[in-house]
Design an enzyme around this catalytic site. Structure first.
Site, PDB file in Angstrom:
ATOM      1  N   THR A 165       0.857  -1.190   0.000  1.00 21.43           N
ATOM      2  CA  THR A 165       0.000   0.000   0.000  1.00 21.43           C
ATOM      3  C   THR A 165       0.887   1.233   0.000  1.00 21.43           C
ATOM      4  O   THR A 165       2.090   1.142  -0.278  1.00 21.43           O
ATOM      5  CB  THR A 165      -0.984  -0.034   1.192  1.00 21.43           C
ATOM      6  OG1 THR A 165      -1.960   0.999   1.014  1.00 21.43           O
ATOM      7  CG2 THR A 165      -0.305   0.169   2.537  1.00 21.43           C
ATOM      8  N   ASN A 166       0.338   2.406   0.286  1.00 13.09           N
ATOM      9  CA  ASN A 166       1.131   3.632   0.397  1.00 13.09           C
ATOM     10  C   ASN A 166       0.504   4.529   1.464  1.00 13.09           C
ATOM     11  O   ASN A 166      -0.519   4.182   2.049  1.00 13.09           O
ATOM     12  CB  ASN A 166       1.236   4.341  -0.962  1.00 13.09           C
ATOM     13  CG  ASN A 166      -0.127   4.731  -1.479  1.00 13.09           C
ATOM     14  OD1 ASN A 166      -0.834   5.517  -0.871  1.00 13.09           O
ATOM     15  ND2 ASN A 166      -0.525   4.149  -2.613  1.00 13.09           N
ATOM     16  N   ALA A 167       1.127   5.701   1.686  1.00 11.91           N
ATOM     17  CA  ALA A 167       0.755   6.543   2.837  1.00 11.91           C
ATOM     18  C   ALA A 167      -0.377   7.528   2.550  1.00 11.91           C
ATOM     19  O   ALA A 167      -0.625   8.422   3.356  1.00 11.91           O
ATOM     20  CB  ALA A 167       1.981   7.309   3.319  1.00 11.91           C
ATOM     21  N   ALA A 187      -4.352   7.583  -4.604  1.00 12.43           N
ATOM     22  CA  ALA A 187      -2.991   7.100  -4.897  1.00 12.43           C
ATOM     23  C   ALA A 187      -3.082   5.575  -5.018  1.00 12.43           C
ATOM     24  O   ALA A 187      -2.682   4.852  -4.097  1.00 12.43           O
ATOM     25  CB  ALA A 187      -2.040   7.513  -3.788  1.00 12.43           C
TER      26      ALA A 187
END
Ligand code: C5P
Length: 221
Positions: free
Chosen positions: A22-24, A89
């Protein structure tokens, strides 16, 4: 009634039932954009990955997990919308294989093979009708304006919002909005709420005003 689709937040790409890439992304920009849409009196549909932020109560929220889920939801929702703002995102890669059971530790290195996920904004950009529009985001650290314009063309966006990496998981943002001719049409800075209001005002000026006069023309016939 003007209806705007927003993608928001990160996505998750599972390696096994409990582990994922995943990402932030926090979803704060998507939430602020949704509030700005409501503020203008329009309808909003938010296709959101897993986030902690709340969306406005008036928004229709479609929760998704993976980039593929996000694309499916957008393909379903977009035909009834005037435009898409791609503030999510989405994970760009997924493991080729998602193991059906939790991968056990063996003490040896594990190698992951990743493949690209679909691009939501580009897919919707390629499918949009002449009366629909798409606004993308670009987060660039090198040659920002040039790369943002290349992205705008590749993804068939009508406008692109360029921001820096400091936007990730932050309460403030600093952006430039570029048009297909490569012009900076507006620069915005401040809280994500303030920036979101500015983005919506620009969308209304550049992309919704012609539609509104079209509707008005229809009504006078
Ligand atoms: O290519 P890049 O990820 O920098 O492009 C950013 C823009 O593309 C954002 O609007 C983001 O929401 C969108 N995007 C997408 N699907 C992906 C990757 C990015 O819609 N798989």
């Amino acid at each position: 009634m003007t209806r705007i689709l927003i993608t928001s937040g990160p996505t998750r790409q599972f390696l096994d039932p409990v582990r994922y890439l995943t990402n932030a992304s926090s979803g704060r920009m998507g939430s602020a954009l949704a509030a700005a849409v409501i503020e203008l009196g329009y309808e909003v549909v938010v296709v959101s990955g897993p986030v902690d932020v709340a969306y406005p109560a008036e928004a229709k929220v479609v929760p998704v997990l993976s980039t593929e889920d996000m694309l499916d939801a957008c393909i379903r929702e977009f035909p009834a919308c005037d435009g898409l703002i791609g503030a999510a995102a989405p994970c760009d890669y997924r493991p080729v294989k998602c193991h059906p059971q939790k991968i056990s530790k063996t003490g040896s290195p594990v190698q992951l093979t990743l493949m690209e996920t679909p691009d939501v904004v580009a897919t919707i950009g390629a499918q949009k009708r002449p009366d629909q529009w798409v606004v993308g985001f670009a987060l660039e650290t090198q040659d920002p304006r040039f790369r943002a314009i290349v992205k705008l063309e590749k993804k068939r966006c009508d406008l692109i919002v360029l921001n820096g990496p400091e936007a990730m998981n932050s309460s403030t943002n600093q952006v430039e909005i570029l048009d297909p001719e490569g012009r900076v049409v507006v620069k915005l800075e401040g809280t994500k709420e303030r920036v979101a209001t500015g983005i919506l005002q620009q969308i209304r000026r550049s992309l919704l005003a012609p539609q509104r006069s079209h509707d008005e023309r229809d009504q006078t016939v």
